[in-house]
Design a protein around this motif. Structure first.
Motif, mmCIF file in Angstrom:
data_model
loop_
_atom_site.group_PDB
_atom_site.id
_atom_site.type_symbol
_atom_site.label_atom_id
_atom_site.label_comp_id
_atom_site.label_asym_id
_atom_site.label_seq_id
_atom_site.Cartn_x
_atom_site.Cartn_y
_atom_site.Cartn_z
ATOM 1 N N PRO A 139 39.827 46.682 34.923
ATOM 2 C CA PRO A 139 38.452 46.465 34.458
ATOM 3 C C PRO A 139 38.384 45.805 33.079
ATOM 4 C CG PRO A 139 38.636 48.619 35.473
ATOM 5 C CD PRO A 139 40.030 48.065 35.353
ATOM 6 N N ALA A 140 39.216 46.244 32.153
ATOM 7 C CA ALA A 140 39.218 45.662 30.811
ATOM 8 C C ALA A 140 39.765 44.235 30.836
ATOM 9 C CB ALA A 140 40.032 46.534 29.868
ATOM 10 N N ILE A 141 40.766 43.975 31.662
ATOM 11 C CA ILE A 141 41.317 42.626 31.787
ATOM 12 C C ILE A 141 40.258 41.681 32.338
ATOM 13 C CG2 ILE A 141 42.991 41.206 33.076
ATOM 14 C CD1 ILE A 141 44.931 43.643 32.876
ATOM 15 N N ILE A 142 39.520 42.140 33.334
ATOM 16 C CA ILE A 142 38.475 41.303 33.937
ATOM 17 C C ILE A 142 37.404 40.979 32.899
ATOM 18 C CG2 ILE A 142 36.636 41.275 35.667
ATOM 19 C CD1 ILE A 142 38.592 42.943 37.467
ATOM 20 N N LEU A 150 38.495 37.378 40.361
ATOM 21 C CA LEU A 150 38.392 38.605 39.570
ATOM 22 C C LEU A 150 37.052 39.304 39.808
ATOM 23 C CD1 LEU A 150 40.067 37.575 36.188
ATOM 24 C CD2 LEU A 150 41.002 39.037 37.989
ATOM 25 N N GLY A 151 36.008 38.530 40.073
ATOM 26 C CA GLY A 151 34.723 39.126 40.429
ATOM 27 C C GLY A 151 34.817 39.905 41.730
ATOM 28 N N ARG A 178 50.337 48.275 35.112
ATOM 29 C CA ARG A 178 49.153 47.999 34.303
ATOM 30 C C ARG A 178 47.901 47.803 35.151
ATOM 31 N NH1 ARG A 178 51.215 50.070 30.028
ATOM 32 N NH2 ARG A 178 52.648 48.770 28.843
ATOM 33 N N LEU A 179 47.929 48.223 36.407
ATOM 34 C CA LEU A 179 46.760 48.049 37.277
ATOM 35 C C LEU A 179 45.544 48.810 36.766
ATOM 36 C CD1 LEU A 179 48.417 48.162 40.807
ATOM 37 C CD2 LEU A 179 47.257 46.206 39.753
ATOM 38 N N LEU A 235 44.277 53.221 44.229
ATOM 39 C CA LEU A 235 45.521 52.446 44.254
ATOM 40 C C LEU A 235 45.853 51.933 42.862
ATOM 41 C CD1 LEU A 235 47.793 50.799 45.735
ATOM 42 C CD2 LEU A 235 46.076 49.011 46.019
ATOM 43 N N THR A 236 44.847 51.523 42.121
ATOM 44 C CA THR A 236 45.099 50.930 40.807
ATOM 45 C C THR A 236 45.342 51.975 39.722
ATOM 46 O OG1 THR A 236 42.755 50.812 40.219
ATOM 47 C CG2 THR A 236 43.714 48.906 41.366
#
Length: 188
Positions: free
Chosen positions: A101-104, A40-41, A96-97, A56-57
């Protein structure tokens, strides 16, 4: 793990929690949490460094299939682990891509909590050196009383200094804030 009004209260928090639980329960790889966190980093770095990957996301015109193919190809290039690659595919399938950032951030908080650490979000005007990060971790450890994992980001608009957020505490020593404070004081 905090569930009432905490990380799991948000959409990104629920996805991060699901990924964390997958990694935690991976009997074949006892270091899966670390592997996913490292992957994830690399995804976070790719989002910051590649305008194409970021597009893309966030592109709503891309079909689920094409987004999935694009993310799978990018995952191979940035060398993410299998769990993270599959997770990125699920995010693409569910559109949900853009939440990455929030998921990470949420995943890092869960992983830090699992290790007995607290997480500090640090925004600096310029990239910090490894020595500066280590010194900052030491100071935060002394202040908080436990190990601190840091989530670093850069915002050139700060001009100088840092903004550090640990839980509900925020320490803002940026030049931008100091100049704004001075401007308001001069207005009287």
């Amino acid at each position: 793990m905090e569930t009432s009004g905490g990380i799991q209260a948000s959409l990104s928090g629920r996805y991060a929690t699901a990924l964390f639980e997958l990694a935690r329960d991976d009997a074949a790889n006892p270091r899966a949490i670390d592997a996913v966190e490292a992957s994830l980093g690399r995804v976070r770095a790719a989002l910051d460094q590649s305008a194409d990957f970021a597009a893309l996301t966030t592109n709503p015109l891309l079909s689920r299939i094409n987004a999935g193919k694009g993310v799978a190809a990018a995952a191979d290039v940035i060398d993410v682990d299998g769990t993270t690659k599959k997770f990125l595919g699920v995010l693409a399938q569910n559109r949900r891509l853009a939440e990455l950032p929030a998921i990470i951030r949420s995943f890092r908080a869960l992983a830090a909590n699992h290790r007995g650490e607290t997480t500090a979000e640090i925004v600096s005007a310029h990239p910090l050196t490894d020595d500066q990060v280590d010194a900052l971790k030491d100071q935060l450890r002394a202040r908080v009383g436990r190990d601190v994992a840091v989530d670093l980001s850069v915002d050139p608009s700060l001009l100088g200094g840092l903004v550090v957020k640990i839980g509900s505490q925020m320490i803002d020593s940026s030049i931008k804030t100091r100049l704004n404070t001075l401007a308001h004081a001069m207005k009287g």
